[in-house]
Design an enzyme around this catalytic site. Structure first.
Site, short mmCIF file in Angstrom:
data_model
loop_
_atom_site.label_atom_id
_atom_site.label_comp_id
_atom_site.label_asym_id
_atom_site.label_seq_id
_atom_site.Cartn_x
_atom_site.Cartn_y
_atom_site.Cartn_z
CE LYS A 94 -13.46 -14.27 -6.76
NZ LYS A 94 -13.50 -13.09 -5.85
N GLY A 183 -17.33 -5.21 -7.28
CA GLY A 183 -17.79 -3.89 -7.66
C GLY A 183 -19.11 -3.44 -7.08
#
Length: 255
Positions: A94, A183
């Protein structure tokens, strides 16, 4: 769901930082049924505690996705990715290249540069990016086969800040696996992402820092599943006017 040719059992990816204890982390993963665990090389490489943490991660039975968290330049991210491949024994990475200290927004220029270099080295790159269409095109051209646009700043819990932009990204790249990363604050955010047609979600803070991380992990797991089922069922289109659900044709009326 497939990423780089590998099939995953669920569409939830879960981070491994900030949990109150190793036991809670393990229980949260079991409750969520997450199929991927993300882990930072910096978190793992901390001496004796790091080795114990690594043993715990291996015991989860999930696919491992190391990340380059904390990197601020392409060179730093590439170096960290190579170290992670050696430590964790996987080509999955990632890719994070942070550009703004307050919002933790990615530096998209350095991100594309690092993605191209890592792809040339045989990495299977999962780039943490924005919902910008041009950035997405350049990341795909750099060799990425998956995109991970943010929902909102990391750890903010704000949910999907730009639904229009994310919806357009989904439509523009219909054949590309897209994962909402960062988020999300509550399970309804995850369900909304899945209802928009995204292929998976990745989260950490919303579970790890919840009052009851294990219960919250289970709730997110259920929300991801429910959202995907709803998407596959083809929801009705929203309307500005009402539409009676009970037919009136053929019904008797008193006059």
């Amino acid at each position: 769901m497939q990423f780089y040719g590998e099939t995953l059992s669920t569409r939830l990816m879960l981070g491994t930082a900030q949990y109150p204890s190793p036991a809670v982390l393990q229980a949260a993963f079991e409750a969520s049924r997450a199929s991927v665990a993300t882990v930072s090389l910096r978190r793992e490489s901390t001496g004796g505690d790091g080795q114990a943490f690594w043993a715990l991660i291996q015991s989860l039975g999930t696919r491992l996705l190391p990340n380059t968290a904390g990197c601020h330049t392409a060179k730093e991210a590439v170096t960290t990715a190579n170290m992670a491949r050696e430590v964790f024994g996987t080509d999955w990475i990632k890719l994070e290249v942070i550009g703004h200290n307050d919002t933790l927004q990615p530096d998209v220029f350095a991100l594309v540069e690092a993605a191209a270099e890592l792809s040339s080295q045989g990495f299977k790159v999962f780039p943490y990016c924005t919902e910008d269409l041009i950035v997405a095109e350049k990341l795909l051209a750099a060799g990425c086969e998956v995109l991970m646009p943010w929902g909102a700043p990391i750890g903010s819990g704000l949910g999907l800040n730009n639904v229009h932009g994310l919806t357009r990204l989904r439509h523009e790249f219909a054949g590309i696996p897209l994962v909402i990363d960062a988020g999300l604050g509550v399970p309804s955010h995850a369900a909304q992402a899945m209802e928009l047609g995204f292929d998976a979600v990745l989260l950490n803070t919303a579970v790890a820092r919840a009052g009851d991380p294990v219960a919250m992990a289970g709730a997110f797991g259920a929300a991801v599943e429910a959202g995907r089922i709803a998407f596959d069922a083809t929801p009705i289109e929203a309307s500005d006017v009402g539409s009676a659900s009970t037919p009136v044709v053929g019904k008797a009326f008193l006059t």
